[in-house]
Scaffold this motif. Structure first.
Motif, PDB file in Angstrom:
ATOM      1  N   GLU A 203      -0.368   1.971  -1.485  1.00  0.00           N
ATOM      2  CA  GLU A 203      -0.679   2.971  -2.514  1.00  0.00           C
ATOM      3  C   GLU A 203      -1.143   2.285  -3.798  1.00  0.00           C
ATOM      4  O   GLU A 203      -2.070   2.756  -4.461  1.00  0.00           O
ATOM      5  CB  GLU A 203       0.547   3.840  -2.780  1.00  0.00           C
ATOM      6  CG  GLU A 203       0.918   4.747  -1.628  1.00  0.00           C
ATOM      7  CD  GLU A 203       2.205   5.501  -1.875  1.00  0.00           C
ATOM      8  OE1 GLU A 203       2.999   5.055  -2.751  1.00  0.00           O
ATOM      9  OE2 GLU A 203       2.435   6.518  -1.207  1.00  0.00           O
ATOM     10  N   ASN A 204      -0.501   1.177  -4.137  1.00  0.00           N
ATOM     11  CA  ASN A 204      -0.899   0.435  -5.332  1.00  0.00           C
ATOM     12  C   ASN A 204      -2.300  -0.150  -5.169  1.00  0.00           C
ATOM     13  O   ASN A 204      -3.075  -0.213  -6.136  1.00  0.00           O
ATOM     14  CB  ASN A 204       0.109  -0.678  -5.627  1.00  0.00           C
ATOM     15  CG  ASN A 204       1.450  -0.142  -6.108  1.00  0.00           C
ATOM     16  OD1 ASN A 204       1.548   0.982  -6.601  1.00  0.00           O
ATOM     17  ND2 ASN A 204       2.493  -0.934  -5.947  1.00  0.00           N
TER      18      ASN A 204
ATOM     19  N   HIS B 293      -2.328   2.760   5.607  1.00  0.00           N
ATOM     20  CA  HIS B 293      -1.257   1.773   5.752  1.00  0.00           C
ATOM     21  C   HIS B 293      -1.298   1.104   7.121  1.00  0.00           C
ATOM     22  O   HIS B 293      -1.279  -0.123   7.238  1.00  0.00           O
ATOM     23  CB  HIS B 293       0.092   2.468   5.526  1.00  0.00           C
ATOM     24  CG  HIS B 293       1.270   1.568   5.715  1.00  0.00           C
ATOM     25  ND1 HIS B 293       2.292   1.860   6.593  1.00  0.00           N
ATOM     26  CD2 HIS B 293       1.593   0.385   5.151  1.00  0.00           C
ATOM     27  CE1 HIS B 293       3.192   0.897   6.554  1.00  0.00           C
ATOM     28  NE2 HIS B 293       2.797  -0.010   5.679  1.00  0.00           N
ATOM     29  N   GLU B 294      -1.377   1.899   8.170  1.00  0.00           N
ATOM     30  CA  GLU B 294      -1.382   1.347   9.527  1.00  0.00           C
ATOM     31  C   GLU B 294      -2.651   0.563   9.823  1.00  0.00           C
ATOM     32  O   GLU B 294      -2.633  -0.380  10.626  1.00  0.00           O
ATOM     33  CB  GLU B 294      -1.230   2.480  10.548  1.00  0.00           C
ATOM     34  CG  GLU B 294       0.146   3.109  10.583  1.00  0.00           C
ATOM     35  CD  GLU B 294       1.229   2.104  10.944  1.00  0.00           C
ATOM     36  OE1 GLU B 294       0.995   1.280  11.858  1.00  0.00           O
ATOM     37  OE2 GLU B 294       2.289   2.125  10.300  1.00  0.00           O
TER      38      GLU B 294
ATOM     39  N   GLU C 285       2.249  -4.368   7.994  1.00  0.00           N
ATOM     40  CA  GLU C 285       3.426  -5.208   7.754  1.00  0.00           C
ATOM     41  C   GLU C 285       3.936  -5.090   6.323  1.00  0.00           C
ATOM     42  O   GLU C 285       5.024  -5.571   6.009  1.00  0.00           O
ATOM     43  CB  GLU C 285       3.085  -6.674   8.061  1.00  0.00           C
ATOM     44  CG  GLU C 285       2.237  -7.397   7.018  1.00  0.00           C
ATOM     45  CD  GLU C 285       0.770  -6.957   6.998  1.00  0.00           C
ATOM     46  OE1 GLU C 285       0.050  -7.404   6.099  1.00  0.00           O
ATOM     47  OE2 GLU C 285       0.373  -6.171   7.894  1.00  0.00           O
ATOM     48  N   ARG C 286       3.162  -4.458   5.463  1.00  0.00           N
ATOM     49  CA  ARG C 286       3.547  -4.287   4.062  1.00  0.00           C
ATOM     50  C   ARG C 286       4.189  -2.924   3.833  1.00  0.00           C
ATOM     51  O   ARG C 286       4.029  -1.999   4.624  1.00  0.00           O
ATOM     52  CB  ARG C 286       2.312  -4.420   3.154  1.00  0.00           C
ATOM     53  CG  ARG C 286       1.610  -5.761   3.228  1.00  0.00           C
ATOM     54  CD  ARG C 286       2.471  -6.875   2.647  1.00  0.00           C
ATOM     55  NE  ARG C 286       1.743  -8.109   2.526  1.00  0.00           N
ATOM     56  CZ  ARG C 286       1.073  -8.482   1.441  1.00  0.00           C
ATOM     57  NH1 ARG C 286       1.037  -7.681   0.389  1.00  0.00           N
ATOM     58  NH2 ARG C 286       0.448  -9.648   1.397  1.00  0.00           N
ATOM     59  N   ALA C 287       4.918  -2.810   2.720  1.00  0.00           N
ATOM     60  CA  ALA C 287       5.502  -1.522   2.358  1.00  0.00           C
ATOM     61  C   ALA C 287       4.388  -0.535   2.020  1.00  0.00           C
ATOM     62  O   ALA C 287       3.334  -0.917   1.486  1.00  0.00           O
ATOM     63  CB  ALA C 287       6.435  -1.697   1.159  1.00  0.00           C
ATOM     64  N   LYS C 288       4.630   0.736   2.326  1.00  0.00           N
ATOM     65  CA  LYS C 288       3.608   1.748   2.062  1.00  0.00           C
ATOM     66  C   LYS C 288       3.253   1.808   0.580  1.00  0.00           C
ATOM     67  O   LYS C 288       2.105   2.051   0.207  1.00  0.00           O
ATOM     68  CB  LYS C 288       4.083   3.110   2.554  1.00  0.00           C
ATOM     69  CG  LYS C 288       3.012   4.189   2.520  1.00  0.00           C
ATOM     70  CD  LYS C 288       3.504   5.488   3.135  1.00  0.00           C
ATOM     71  CE  LYS C 288       3.757   5.341   4.622  1.00  0.00           C
ATOM     72  NZ  LYS C 288       4.103   6.654   5.252  1.00  0.00           N
ATOM     73  N   LYS C 289       4.243   1.567  -0.276  1.00  0.00           N
ATOM     74  CA  LYS C 289       3.987   1.595  -1.718  1.00  0.00           C
ATOM     75  C   LYS C 289       2.973   0.530  -2.110  1.00  0.00           C
ATOM     76  O   LYS C 289       2.167   0.735  -3.034  1.00  0.00           O
ATOM     77  CB  LYS C 289       5.303   1.376  -2.479  1.00  0.00           C
ATOM     78  CG  LYS C 289       5.166   1.486  -4.000  1.00  0.00           C
ATOM     79  CD  LYS C 289       4.713   2.879  -4.418  1.00  0.00           C
ATOM     80  CE  LYS C 289       4.642   3.002  -5.930  1.00  0.00           C
ATOM     81  NZ  LYS C 289       4.152   4.339  -6.348  1.00  0.00           N
ATOM     82  N   THR C 290       2.995  -0.599  -1.432  1.00  0.00           N
ATOM     83  CA  THR C 290       2.033  -1.661  -1.717  1.00  0.00           C
ATOM     84  C   THR C 290       0.614  -1.180  -1.466  1.00  0.00           C
ATOM     85  O   THR C 290      -0.304  -1.469  -2.242  1.00  0.00           O
ATOM     86  CB  THR C 290       2.325  -2.893  -0.842  1.00  0.00           C
ATOM     87  OG1 THR C 290       3.643  -3.370  -1.123  1.00  0.00           O
ATOM     88  CG2 THR C 290       1.323  -4.005  -1.107  1.00  0.00           C
TER      89      THR C 290
END
Length: 217
Positions: free
Chosen positions: A56-57, A43-44, A49-54
Protein backbone atom coordinates in the motif's frame (compact mmCIF):
# COMPACT_ATOMS: atom_id res chain seq x y z
CA UNK A 1 1.86 11.45 -20.71
CA UNK A 2 3.59 8.24 -19.55
CA UNK A 3 4.47 5.16 -21.59
CA UNK A 4 5.47 1.88 -19.98
CA UNK A 5 7.70 0.03 -22.42
CA UNK A 6 7.24 -3.73 -22.09
CA UNK A 7 8.68 -4.79 -25.45
CA UNK A 8 12.38 -5.08 -24.75
CA UNK A 9 13.96 -3.76 -21.56
CA UNK A 10 11.09 -2.65 -19.32
CA UNK A 11 11.22 1.07 -18.56
CA UNK A 12 9.03 4.16 -18.49
CA UNK A 13 9.02 7.24 -20.67
CA UNK A 14 7.62 10.42 -19.16
CA UNK A 15 8.33 9.43 -15.54
CA UNK A 16 11.55 8.67 -13.67
CA UNK A 17 10.74 5.54 -11.67
CA UNK A 18 12.66 2.87 -9.80
CA UNK A 19 12.53 -0.76 -10.94
CA UNK A 20 9.92 -1.60 -8.27
CA UNK A 21 7.80 1.41 -9.21
CA UNK A 22 8.04 0.52 -12.88
CA UNK A 23 6.78 -3.01 -12.25
CA UNK A 24 3.93 -1.69 -10.10
CA UNK A 25 2.87 0.80 -12.78
CA UNK A 26 3.17 -1.90 -15.46
CA UNK A 27 0.91 -4.19 -13.42
CA UNK A 28 -1.73 -1.49 -12.92
CA UNK A 29 -1.61 -0.48 -16.58
CA UNK A 30 -1.59 -3.95 -18.10
CA UNK A 31 -4.43 -5.30 -15.96
CA UNK A 32 -6.82 -2.35 -15.93
CA UNK A 33 -8.96 -3.65 -18.80
CA UNK A 34 -8.72 -7.27 -17.69
CA UNK A 35 -9.80 -7.36 -14.07
CA UNK A 36 -10.63 -5.29 -10.99
CA UNK A 37 -7.27 -4.39 -9.47
CA UNK A 38 -7.50 -4.54 -5.68
CA UNK A 39 -4.71 -4.43 -3.14
CA UNK A 40 -4.81 -8.20 -2.66
CA UNK A 41 -4.06 -8.79 -6.34
CA UNK A 42 -1.25 -6.22 -6.32
CA UNK A 43 0.22 -7.75 -3.16
CA UNK A 44 0.19 -11.31 -4.48
CA UNK A 45 1.55 -10.26 -7.87
CA UNK A 46 4.57 -8.18 -6.94
CA UNK A 47 5.49 -8.75 -3.28
CA UNK A 48 3.70 -11.71 -1.66
CA UNK A 49 6.50 -12.09 0.88
CA UNK A 50 6.04 -8.53 2.15
CA UNK A 51 3.35 -7.15 4.44
CA UNK A 52 0.31 -5.82 2.63
CA UNK A 53 0.89 -2.41 4.21
CA UNK A 54 4.27 -2.26 2.48
CA UNK A 55 2.57 -2.66 -0.89
CA UNK A 56 0.00 0.00 0.00
CA UNK A 57 2.87 2.36 0.79
CA UNK A 58 4.45 1.56 -2.58
CA UNK A 59 1.23 2.52 -4.33
CA UNK A 60 1.10 5.79 -2.39
CA UNK A 61 4.71 6.61 -3.29
CA UNK A 62 4.06 5.82 -6.94
CA UNK A 63 1.04 8.13 -6.89
CA UNK A 64 3.27 10.91 -5.62
CA UNK A 65 5.99 10.22 -8.19
CA UNK A 66 3.55 10.26 -11.09
CA UNK A 67 1.73 13.39 -9.99
CA UNK A 68 -0.85 15.10 -12.18
CA UNK A 69 -1.32 14.50 -15.88
CA UNK A 70 -1.85 16.97 -18.70
CA UNK A 71 -5.60 16.74 -18.07
CA UNK A 72 -5.17 18.13 -14.56
CA UNK A 73 -6.00 14.81 -12.88
CA UNK A 74 -3.88 12.36 -10.92
CA UNK A 75 -2.22 9.78 -13.16
CA UNK A 76 -2.81 7.26 -10.36
CA UNK A 77 -5.93 8.33 -8.44
CA UNK A 78 -6.83 7.17 -4.95
CA UNK A 79 -8.45 3.74 -4.81
CA UNK A 80 -12.17 3.68 -5.65
CA UNK A 81 -14.91 1.53 -4.16
CA UNK A 82 -15.56 -1.64 -6.12
CA UNK A 83 -17.75 -4.70 -5.85
CA UNK A 84 -18.47 -5.97 -2.34
CA UNK A 85 -17.08 -2.74 -0.93
CA UNK A 86 -13.53 -3.71 -1.95
CA UNK A 87 -11.38 -0.80 -3.09
CA UNK A 88 -9.65 -1.03 -6.46
CA UNK A 89 -7.17 0.99 -8.44
CA UNK A 90 -7.68 2.81 -11.72
CA UNK A 91 -4.89 4.28 -13.83
CA UNK A 92 -5.29 7.40 -15.95
CA UNK A 93 -5.86 6.76 -19.69
CA UNK A 94 -2.84 9.01 -20.18
CA UNK A 95 -0.68 6.10 -18.97
CA UNK A 96 -0.19 3.52 -21.73
CA UNK A 97 2.07 0.64 -22.65
CA UNK A 98 3.95 0.47 -25.93
CA UNK A 99 1.69 -2.44 -26.85
CA UNK A 100 -1.32 -0.14 -26.36
CA UNK A 101 0.30 2.25 -28.85
CA UNK A 102 0.88 -0.65 -31.23
CA UNK A 103 -2.74 -1.76 -30.96
CA UNK A 104 -3.91 1.80 -31.59
CA UNK A 105 -1.89 1.89 -34.80
CA UNK A 106 -3.39 -1.45 -35.83
CA UNK A 107 -6.96 -0.22 -35.41
CA UNK A 108 -6.15 3.13 -37.03
CA UNK A 109 -4.77 1.29 -40.06
CA UNK A 110 -8.14 -0.45 -40.47
CA UNK A 111 -9.73 2.94 -41.16
CA UNK A 112 -7.18 3.97 -43.81
CA UNK A 113 -6.42 3.13 -47.40
CA UNK A 114 -3.71 0.57 -48.01
CA UNK A 115 -0.92 3.09 -48.66
CA UNK A 116 -1.53 5.09 -45.48
CA UNK A 117 -2.18 1.92 -43.49
CA UNK A 118 1.19 0.53 -44.56
CA UNK A 119 2.93 3.72 -43.44
CA UNK A 120 1.21 3.72 -40.04
CA UNK A 121 2.05 0.07 -39.39
CA UNK A 122 5.59 0.28 -40.75
CA UNK A 123 6.43 3.23 -38.49
CA UNK A 124 5.13 1.26 -35.49
CA UNK A 125 7.85 -1.35 -35.92
CA UNK A 126 10.13 1.01 -34.00
CA UNK A 127 8.15 0.18 -30.87
CA UNK A 128 9.19 -3.49 -31.05
CA UNK A 129 12.53 -3.41 -29.25
CA UNK A 130 12.73 -6.96 -27.90
CA UNK A 131 11.06 -9.78 -25.95
CA UNK A 132 8.10 -8.99 -23.73
CA UNK A 133 8.88 -7.99 -20.13
CA UNK A 134 12.66 -8.29 -20.29
CA UNK A 135 13.89 -7.11 -16.89
CA UNK A 136 16.66 -7.83 -14.41
CA UNK A 137 14.22 -7.66 -11.52
CA UNK A 138 10.54 -8.49 -11.09
CA UNK A 139 7.93 -9.56 -13.65
CA UNK A 140 8.39 -13.15 -12.49
CA UNK A 141 4.85 -14.46 -12.79
CA UNK A 142 1.94 -12.08 -13.18
CA UNK A 143 2.41 -11.27 -16.90
CA UNK A 144 1.90 -14.98 -17.60
CA UNK A 145 -0.60 -15.91 -14.89
CA UNK A 146 -2.87 -12.93 -15.62
CA UNK A 147 -2.90 -13.64 -19.35
CA UNK A 148 -1.04 -10.46 -20.31
CA UNK A 149 1.65 -12.19 -22.37
CA UNK A 150 -0.94 -14.21 -24.30
CA UNK A 151 -2.96 -11.08 -25.07
CA UNK A 152 0.06 -9.04 -26.13
CA UNK A 153 1.39 -11.91 -28.24
CA UNK A 154 -1.89 -11.99 -30.17
CA UNK A 155 -1.65 -8.23 -30.82
CA UNK A 156 1.90 -8.48 -32.14
CA UNK A 157 0.97 -11.48 -34.30
CA UNK A 158 -2.00 -9.69 -35.84
CA UNK A 159 -0.02 -6.52 -36.37
CA UNK A 160 2.86 -8.28 -38.10
CA UNK A 161 0.62 -10.45 -40.27
CA UNK A 162 -1.38 -7.41 -41.38
CA UNK A 163 1.77 -5.45 -42.25
CA UNK A 164 3.23 -8.39 -44.14
CA UNK A 165 0.03 -8.58 -46.18
CA UNK A 166 0.26 -4.89 -47.08
CA UNK A 167 3.95 -5.21 -47.93
CA UNK A 168 3.22 -8.20 -50.15
CA UNK A 169 0.59 -6.19 -52.04
CA UNK A 170 3.25 -3.67 -53.09
CA UNK A 171 6.03 -6.25 -53.50
CA UNK A 172 8.13 -4.70 -50.74
CA UNK A 173 10.33 -7.68 -50.00
CA UNK A 174 12.58 -5.72 -47.65
CA UNK A 175 9.62 -4.75 -45.47
CA UNK A 176 8.38 -8.34 -45.36
CA UNK A 177 11.77 -9.47 -44.08
CA UNK A 178 12.07 -6.54 -41.65
CA UNK A 179 8.60 -7.16 -40.22
CA UNK A 180 9.13 -10.85 -39.52
CA UNK A 181 12.56 -10.21 -38.00
CA UNK A 182 11.38 -7.33 -35.81
CA UNK A 183 8.19 -8.99 -34.57
CA UNK A 184 10.12 -12.21 -34.10
CA UNK A 185 12.36 -10.50 -31.56
CA UNK A 186 9.28 -9.63 -29.50
CA UNK A 187 7.55 -13.00 -29.78
CA UNK A 188 10.79 -14.97 -29.34
CA UNK A 189 8.96 -18.28 -29.74
CA UNK A 190 8.65 -20.43 -32.89
CA UNK A 191 5.01 -21.30 -32.16
CA UNK A 192 4.06 -17.67 -31.60
CA UNK A 193 5.90 -16.64 -34.75
CA UNK A 194 4.18 -19.28 -36.90
CA UNK A 195 1.31 -17.15 -38.35
CA UNK A 196 3.60 -14.45 -39.71
CA UNK A 197 6.28 -16.93 -40.78
CA UNK A 198 3.58 -18.81 -42.68
CA UNK A 199 2.55 -15.60 -44.47
CA UNK A 200 6.18 -14.82 -45.25
CA UNK A 201 6.77 -18.34 -46.58
CA UNK A 202 3.72 -18.17 -48.83
CA UNK A 203 4.97 -14.93 -50.35
CA UNK A 204 8.49 -16.30 -50.77
CA UNK A 205 7.17 -19.36 -52.58
CA UNK A 206 4.92 -17.28 -54.82
CA UNK A 207 7.54 -14.77 -55.90
CA UNK A 208 10.47 -17.16 -55.98
CA UNK A 209 12.81 -14.56 -54.51
CA UNK A 210 16.00 -16.36 -53.47
CA UNK A 211 16.92 -13.87 -50.74
CA UNK A 212 13.52 -14.11 -49.13
CA UNK A 213 13.45 -17.88 -49.47
CA UNK A 214 16.81 -18.07 -47.75
CA UNK A 215 15.62 -15.82 -44.90
CA UNK A 216 12.71 -18.10 -44.01
CA UNK A 217 14.51 -21.41 -44.26
Amino acid sequence: DVVVQVMGNVRTRGADLTADETELLALLTCLRHRTEIHIGLVHESIAPERAKKTVENRVSRLRGRLGVGSDGRDLLPEASSGRNGRSHYLVSPLVLTDVDLLEHRYHTADTLGSTDALTVLRDGLELMEGPLFRARKGFDGWPQSEGVVVSMTAIVQSYATRLIGLAVDVDDIALVIRTTATAGRVLDNPLSEFPMRQAEQAYADACGDTDLLASVE
